[in-house]
Design a protein around this motif. Structure first.
Motif, PDB file in Angstrom:
ATOM      1  N   THR A 166      24.232  67.623  55.530  1.00  0.00           N
ATOM      2  CA  THR A 166      25.084  67.157  54.487  1.00  0.00           C
ATOM      3  C   THR A 166      26.247  67.639  54.114  1.00  0.00           C
ATOM      4  OG1 THR A 166      22.757  66.999  53.718  1.00  0.00           O
ATOM      5  CG2 THR A 166      24.367  67.193  51.980  1.00  0.00           C
ATOM      6  N   LEU A 167      26.420  69.109  54.462  1.00  0.00           N
ATOM      7  CA  LEU A 167      27.914  69.592  54.014  1.00  0.00           C
ATOM      8  C   LEU A 167      29.109  68.891  54.582  1.00  0.00           C
ATOM      9  CD1 LEU A 167      29.036  72.644  53.654  1.00  0.00           C
ATOM     10  CD2 LEU A 167      28.695  72.977  55.868  1.00  0.00           C
ATOM     11  N   ASN A 168      28.859  68.379  55.896  1.00  0.00           N
ATOM     12  CA  ASN A 168      29.745  67.550  56.471  1.00  0.00           C
ATOM     13  C   ASN A 168      30.079  66.207  55.869  1.00  0.00           C
ATOM     14  OD1 ASN A 168      28.225  68.683  59.092  1.00  0.00           O
ATOM     15  ND2 ASN A 168      30.216  69.680  58.549  1.00  0.00           N
ATOM     16  N   HIS A 169      29.230  66.084  54.759  1.00  0.00           N
ATOM     17  CA  HIS A 169      29.583  64.422  54.192  1.00  0.00           C
ATOM     18  C   HIS A 169      29.685  64.406  52.575  1.00  0.00           C
ATOM     19  CE1 HIS A 169      28.671  62.654  58.134  1.00  0.00           C
ATOM     20  NE2 HIS A 169      27.875  63.682  58.228  1.00  0.00           N
ATOM     21  N   VAL A 170      29.985  65.503  51.955  1.00  0.00           N
ATOM     22  CA  VAL A 170      30.176  65.700  50.750  1.00  0.00           C
ATOM     23  C   VAL A 170      31.591  66.035  50.328  1.00  0.00           C
ATOM     24  CG1 VAL A 170      29.569  66.789  48.636  1.00  0.00           C
ATOM     25  CG2 VAL A 170      27.739  66.310  50.393  1.00  0.00           C
ATOM     26  N   HIS A 171      32.315  65.300  49.489  1.00  0.00           N
ATOM     27  CA  HIS A 171      33.661  65.327  48.988  1.00  0.00           C
ATOM     28  C   HIS A 171      33.632  66.410  47.838  1.00  0.00           C
ATOM     29  CE1 HIS A 171      35.733  62.684  51.798  1.00  0.00           C
ATOM     30  NE2 HIS A 171      35.015  62.046  51.313  1.00  0.00           N
ATOM     31  N   ALA A 172      32.756  66.120  46.919  1.00  0.00           N
ATOM     32  CA  ALA A 172      32.796  66.778  45.562  1.00  0.00           C
ATOM     33  C   ALA A 172      31.665  66.563  44.810  1.00  0.00           C
ATOM     34  CB  ALA A 172      34.012  66.207  44.752  1.00  0.00           C
ATOM     35  N   MET A 173      31.299  67.287  43.869  1.00  0.00           N
ATOM     36  CA  MET A 173      30.214  67.442  43.086  1.00  0.00           C
ATOM     37  C   MET A 173      30.508  67.791  41.345  1.00  0.00           C
ATOM     38  SD  MET A 173      27.385  69.390  45.360  1.00  0.00           S
ATOM     39  CE  MET A 173      29.049  70.541  45.671  1.00  0.00           C
ATOM     40  N   THR A 174      29.818  67.193  40.353  1.00  0.00           N
ATOM     41  CA  THR A 174      29.923  67.765  39.338  1.00  0.00           C
ATOM     42  C   THR A 174      28.741  68.663  39.004  1.00  0.00           C
ATOM     43  OG1 THR A 174      30.896  65.793  38.489  1.00  0.00           O
ATOM     44  CG2 THR A 174      30.229  67.279  36.762  1.00  0.00           C
ATOM     45  N   VAL A 175      28.695  69.696  38.605  1.00  0.00           N
ATOM     46  CA  VAL A 175      27.416  70.498  38.466  1.00  0.00           C
ATOM     47  C   VAL A 175      27.544  71.252  37.164  1.00  0.00           C
ATOM     48  CG1 VAL A 175      26.506  72.876  39.160  1.00  0.00           C
ATOM     49  CG2 VAL A 175      27.420  71.163  40.953  1.00  0.00           C
ATOM     50  N   VAL A 176      26.226  71.179  36.654  1.00  0.00           N
ATOM     51  CA  VAL A 176      25.905  71.983  35.520  1.00  0.00           C
ATOM     52  C   VAL A 176      25.330  73.443  35.756  1.00  0.00           C
ATOM     53  CG1 VAL A 176      23.669  70.866  34.964  1.00  0.00           C
ATOM     54  CG2 VAL A 176      24.943  72.292  33.206  1.00  0.00           C
ATOM     55  N   LEU A 177      26.011  74.522  35.657  1.00  0.00           N
ATOM     56  CA  LEU A 177      25.622  75.683  35.882  1.00  0.00           C
ATOM     57  C   LEU A 177      24.453  76.241  34.909  1.00  0.00           C
ATOM     58  CD1 LEU A 177      29.089  77.340  36.221  1.00  0.00           C
ATOM     59  CD2 LEU A 177      27.605  76.615  38.185  1.00  0.00           C
ATOM     60  N   PRO A 178      23.524  77.073  35.543  1.00  0.00           N
ATOM     61  CA  PRO A 178      22.431  77.523  34.808  1.00  0.00           C
ATOM     62  C   PRO A 178      22.880  78.053  33.226  1.00  0.00           C
ATOM     63  CG  PRO A 178      22.405  78.402  36.668  1.00  0.00           C
ATOM     64  CD  PRO A 178      23.591  77.733  36.696  1.00  0.00           C
ATOM     65  N   SER A 179      24.303  78.436  33.007  1.00  0.00           N
ATOM     66  CA  SER A 179      24.581  78.802  31.672  1.00  0.00           C
ATOM     67  C   SER A 179      24.802  77.481  31.070  1.00  0.00           C
ATOM     68  CB  SER A 179      25.996  79.458  31.731  1.00  0.00           C
ATOM     69  OG  SER A 179      27.024  78.627  32.411  1.00  0.00           O
ATOM     70  N   GLY A 180      24.831  76.327  31.268  1.00  0.00           N
ATOM     71  CA  GLY A 180      25.145  75.234  30.754  1.00  0.00           C
ATOM     72  C   GLY A 180      26.397  74.728  30.756  1.00  0.00           C
ATOM     73  N   GLU A 181      27.579  75.573  31.508  1.00  0.00           N
ATOM     74  CA  GLU A 181      28.782  74.883  31.527  1.00  0.00           C
ATOM     75  C   GLU A 181      28.931  74.082  32.713  1.00  0.00           C
ATOM     76  OE1 GLU A 181      32.948  76.711  33.035  1.00  0.00           O
ATOM     77  OE2 GLU A 181      31.269  78.346  32.801  1.00  0.00           O
ATOM     78  N   VAL A 182      29.736  73.132  32.454  1.00  0.00           N
ATOM     79  CA  VAL A 182      29.880  71.759  33.410  1.00  0.00           C
ATOM     80  C   VAL A 182      31.128  72.122  34.296  1.00  0.00           C
ATOM     81  CG1 VAL A 182      30.252  69.321  34.002  1.00  0.00           C
ATOM     82  CG2 VAL A 182      28.283  70.310  32.185  1.00  0.00           C
ATOM     83  N   VAL A 183      31.019  72.023  35.657  1.00  0.00           N
ATOM     84  CA  VAL A 183      32.040  72.537  36.613  1.00  0.00           C
ATOM     85  C   VAL A 183      32.298  71.255  37.371  1.00  0.00           C
ATOM     86  CG1 VAL A 183      32.208  74.882  36.186  1.00  0.00           C
ATOM     87  CG2 VAL A 183      31.020  74.097  37.969  1.00  0.00           C
ATOM     88  N   GLU A 184      33.469  71.046  38.232  1.00  0.00           N
ATOM     89  CA  GLU A 184      33.777  70.311  39.316  1.00  0.00           C
ATOM     90  C   GLU A 184      33.880  70.985  40.372  1.00  0.00           C
ATOM     91  OE1 GLU A 184      34.292  66.747  39.531  1.00  0.00           O
ATOM     92  OE2 GLU A 184      33.988  66.464  37.334  1.00  0.00           O
ATOM     93  N   LEU A 185      33.314  70.718  41.631  1.00  0.00           N
ATOM     94  CA  LEU A 185      33.560  71.401  42.786  1.00  0.00           C
ATOM     95  C   LEU A 185      34.139  70.531  43.965  1.00  0.00           C
ATOM     96  CD1 LEU A 185      30.108  73.594  42.618  1.00  0.00           C
ATOM     97  CD2 LEU A 185      32.039  73.950  41.721  1.00  0.00           C
ATOM     98  N   GLY A 186      34.966  70.870  44.396  1.00  0.00           N
ATOM     99  CA  GLY A 186      35.758  70.123  45.497  1.00  0.00           C
ATOM    100  C   GLY A 186      36.653  68.831  44.807  1.00  0.00           C
ATOM    101  N   SER A 187      36.983  68.014  45.417  1.00  0.00           N
ATOM    102  CA  SER A 187      37.665  67.047  45.038  1.00  0.00           C
ATOM    103  C   SER A 187      37.124  65.699  45.103  1.00  0.00           C
ATOM    104  CB  SER A 187      39.348  67.323  45.379  1.00  0.00           C
ATOM    105  OG  SER A 187      40.058  66.096  44.771  1.00  0.00           O
ATOM    106  N   ARG A 188      37.342  64.828  44.288  1.00  0.00           N
ATOM    107  CA  ARG A 188      36.839  63.578  44.825  1.00  0.00           C
ATOM    108  C   ARG A 188      37.975  62.656  45.506  1.00  0.00           C
ATOM    109  NH1 ARG A 188      32.693  62.181  41.080  1.00  0.00           N
ATOM    110  NH2 ARG A 188      33.058  64.080  39.862  1.00  0.00           N
TER     111      ARG A 188
END
Lengths: 500, 377
Positions: A166-188
């Motif tokens: 999977t690692l080799n096939h993911v460009h980016a993700m939007t994630v809600v952290l446990p704190s409730g903050e929303v972050v973008e990881l990687g780049s689309r």
């Protein structure tokens, strides 16, 4: 003022969750929650307190924020097909993400798709197949497992031998952290500088937060696929041939191994694939790519098999035959249900040159403890899946099975291997983490987790034992969940066979 | 230099609060990056392949081992590490992983993160941490290997690396394809190659680079076909249907890497492959003296290297017109790899300023002694 009782508190949280997702998407009655008390590894049972199923990105964020506000621990869960006990919630809240199943965008030219976490792996593949594309990771549970779960486990599958995990096939993700903050990881849209937070998140087993959307890489379908079945009268010969194929430099799309007991169980089941019942091992080998090149490699592989003692090498004539050969492999764990009600599966990885030696050791261990070990695994990667069908209701048998499995795992560790290649640590393999990592590594993992989840509320009690974490000794939720940190490796609880 | 010596140096630096500049073969010292350090910790002498099992196609080497040495050892068994970052082969494996440096082969074989199986590093507190392992598939614990890759030494001093090798292809041939005709025609040739071929490498070279390599006066595509003979023949046939390829010596790749690697300024611009293909022809035809442009359409990456010919021709962000890439839907990522020291403060904001990155830095290097400033932090 008196503290509200646990049940009052639960009712109040349920009501607030229902305000977000609607009443029918919150479960809190024990009978309703039974479905969520295990994953694909039936040896473990944990009953969640509440299960909540957000239906949109906004609802998911709102749920995670409410849990943050209330400082409540939770477990993100996809389809529950995992094989490590990772998606179990021990009297805490399950956040089920299977309703988030939209394919948000598809970019054929640039070969990428953005999907919600609840999209089922196979559904994505069916969606993109007519466009000449595929999503490469193909865990055996692909018909049910979700992309979100694949991200959590860094899932593999037979074809990751050539195409990567999977690692080799993911460009980016939007994630809600446990704190409730929303972050973008990687780049689309490109490549980004800075720390590889996307890489850190993939395989974090639900401990770093909840993916809201995932942008995956799609791969052009190979021009040609050839599937071979080589059968052997000796496990040792098949193991040596596996090592020889890898050493030859040819990278098959897949190289799968099934031993005699597995072959016979599969052939007795509805998944019968036409494997020779009298064989002691078969190798299922797939080659893909440009037709002329594949045919040249096929001849080399055929020669290695025959020179190495194969009785016969059969090449699937068409897609139907190919699908049948694969079905036997992919449904092998399901077929084990014929042997006994319960199944324990391991996921160790060994250096590929050690395969003949390790299979001999596994055989010796199974004889010593009087258990039947079936071996069906990703031989090309050295990723073993020794499994034992047994009855967890028989205490004496359970004990022997457990002993055998512990010895097999230790043999793999001694061979320089890893405790898990694709199933994840979860609850199941946490007890082995200290066997393969020094305290400093475990502490570094704890520190990383604390950055994503300082309160350690997302999937607590999994992956890294709490006592390995220097800074967690005083953390409240760590204490509360510490009972789950050293799981009984084989809980003798009534359960069901692996359904995949 | 051993892991123990690295630990001792880090401990001493913690005690005296002496920031360290971490380097391998010092290749990146010329990148002009604004490191605030009083002392250099070089891993150059900590070199050598420590474990190589040809049958497993895995190799473990100390961080200071040069890429050339790894290739030399692997070649003895007809294997290679398909990692070809710009610059010379004297660069170390540790620095290659730390900087996540990749070259033309990466669109096929993956970036350093994809070839890395495990590593050992010393964090900013002097703890020796092992991440990943030596087997080709591994999900045990959180992925510290990926975290360290591209962290530029700011989270830990990488001391040992385990990578995945491949068998050398039986056939490995390189072809040059001149890009002629209108911009639209060129774009369609590039797109056809993108769709129809699975080459080892596909690079589009701007006029200035082409001239420096002695390949003529027009932008070209360099195509590297590899695999068994049948694969290469089939690919060559497919290529010949699209355009007229001419075979050249594969040494051109090494020359290109060294040429580009000698530039004092390098900017990397990445975007979607199709967007890159759509604008490639115009950008490649643009001649700015001393500015070398190469595009990897499959990765969607353009590299602009400057200052190779004349000392003074420093790169500015407006040297090349990126407007086509920047405008419209979707975004473009711009990464500054190397710049004259005085330009850093102007062009590069911190790339690790977000709370997660800051938290990780603080956890792994609490005294801020490892390469402080190198990522603009």
């Amino acid at each position: 003022m008196t503290q509200p009782s646990a049940s009052t508190q639960r009712a109040s949280v349920s009501a607030r969750l229902a305000d977000i997702v609607g009443e029918r998407h919150v479960l809190s009655r024990p009978s309703e929650l039974l479905v969520y008390n295990s994953d694909g590894l039936p040896g473990y049972r944990r009953q969640p307190s509440i299960a909540v199923f957000p239906g949109s990105r906004e609802e998911t964020i709102a749920v995670v924020r409410l849990l943050a506000e209330e400082e409540l621990p939770f477990v993100p869960r996809g389809a529950g097909t995992g094989l490590s006990g990772g998606a179990l919630a021990d009297d805490i809240i399950v956040v089920g993400l299977h309703r988030l199943k939209k394919i948000l965008s598809l970019d054929i030219d640039n070969r990428r798709a953005t999907v919600e976490p609840g999209v089922v792996n196979l559904r994505l593949n069916r969606h993109v197949a007519p466009l000449g594309l595929l999503y490469a990771p193909d865990p055996s549970s692909e018909a049910a497992c979700t992309i979100g779960g694949n991200i959590a486990e860094n899932a593999g599958g037979p074809h990751c031998l050539k195409y990567g995990v999977t690692l080799n096939h993911v460009h980016a993700m939007t994630v809600v952290l446990p704190s409730g903050e929303v972050v973008e990881l990687g780049s689309r849209t490109g490549e980004r500088d800075g720390y590889d937070l996307r890489g850190a998140f993939i395989g974090s087993e639900g401990c770093f937060g909840v993916a809201l959307d995932v942008t995956v890489r799609l791969t052009p379908k190979p021009q040609t696929v050839r599937t071979l079945l080589a059968d052997f009268t000796s496990v040792d010969d098949a193991a040596r041939v596996t090592s020889a194929i890898i050493a030859s430099g040819i990278v098959p799309a897949a190289l799968e191994f099934m031993d005699g007991p597995t072959i016979r169980v599969v052939e007795d089941s509805i998944y019968a694939a036409g494997y020779p019942r009298d064989a002691e091992a078969v190798l299922l080998i797939e080659l893909d790519g440009i037709e002329a090149g594949v045919d040249a490699d096929l001849e080399v592989v055929r020669r290695i098999c025959l020179d190495g003692g194969a009785r016969n090498v059969k090449v699937a004539r068409d897609d139907i035959e190919r699908a049948k050969l694969w079905q036997g492999r992919k449904k092998a764990f399901g077929a084990m249900g014929r042997l006994a009600p319960h199944l324990i599966v391991q996921d160790a990885v060994i250096p590929r040159t050690k395969l003949p030696e390790i299979l001999q050791t596994i055989h010796a261990i199974s004889e010593k403890h009087g258990v039947l070990v079936c071996n069906v695994f990703h031989a090309g990667d050295g990723n073993l899946h020794p499994n034992i069908a047994y009855s967890a209701d028989n205490a004496e048998e359970s004990k022997r099975v457990h002993k055998a499995m512990t010895e097999i795992m230790n043999a793999c560790i001694d061979a320089g291997g890893s405790i898990t290649g694709e199933h994840g640590v979860g609850l199941d393999k946490m007890g082995y983490m200290e066997s393969i990592f020094p305290a400093s590594s475990l502490n570094a993992m704890c520190e990383l987790r604390s950055v994503f989840d300082p309160g350690r509320r997302s999937n607590p009690g999994k992956v890294v034992p709490v006592h390995s974490c220097k800074e967690w000794h005083g953390v409240k939720s760590a204490r509360e969940t510490s009972a789950a940190t050293v799981p009984p490796p084989l809980a003798a609880e009534p359960s069901r066979p692996v359904a995949q | 230099m051993t892991t123990e010596a690295v630990v001792a140096t880090v401990h001493e630096s913690v005690d005296t609060r002496t920031p360290l500049r971490i380097c391998g073969n010092s290749t990146w010292l010329g990148a002009g990056r604004p490191v605030r350090a009083d002392k250099t910790l070089s891993l150059q002498s900590d070199s050598g392949v420590t474990e190589y099992v040809p049958g497993d196609l895995t190799l473990t080497a100390r961080a200071g081992t040069s890429l050339a040495e790894i290739q030399h050892v692997a070649k003895g068994n007809d294997q290679w590490l398909p990692l070809d970052p710009y610059g010379s082969e004297s660069g170390t494996i540790g620095a290659t992983i730390a900087t996540a440096s990749a070259g033309p082969l990466s669109a096929t074989f993956g970036l350093p993160r994809d070839l890395l199986l495990g590593l050992q590093f010393v964090n900013g507190s002097g703890d020796v941490v092992r991440a990943g392992g030596k087997v080709v598939k591994n999900v045990a614990g959180f992925d510290l290997s990926r975290l360290l890759t591209g962290s530029w030494g700011t989270l830990g001093v990488i001391t040992e690396v385990t990578v995945r090798l491949y068998a050398r292809p039986r056939s490995d041939r390189t072809f040059v394809v001149p890009l002629t005709g209108s911009l639209v025609e060129q774009a369609s040739v590039i797109q056809a190659m993108y769709v129809a071929l699975s080459p080892f490498a596909l690079q589009l070279l701007g006029v200035t680079v082409v001239r420096a390599l002695g390949l003529g006066e027009l932008p070209v595509a360099l195509v590297r076909l590899g695999g068994n003979e049948a694969v290469v023949d089939a690919q060559l046939k497919a290529l010949a249907k699209i355009t007229k390829p001419g075979e050249i010596e594969s040494e051109v790749w090494g020359t290109l890497r060294e040429l580009e690697g000698s530039a004092p300024s390098v900017i990397r611009i990445s975007s979607m492959p199709m967007r890159m293909i759509g604008t490639a022809a115009r950008i490649l035809a643009e001649e700015v003296p001393g500015v070398y442009t190469t595009i990897d359409p499959r990765r969607g990456v353009m590299r602009v290297a400057a200052g190779i010919e004349s000392e003074g021709s420093e790169i500015e962000t407006d040297v090349v017109n990126f407007d086509d890439l920047k405008s419209g839907e979707g975004s473009t990522e711009i990464i500054f790899e190397k710049l004259p020291a005085e330009l850093w403060s102007r062009v590069s904001p911190s790339v690790v300023a977000d709370p997660l990155s800051r938290g990780i830095k603080k956890a792994y290097d609490p005294f801020n002694i490892l390469n402080p400033g190198i990522l603009g932090d």
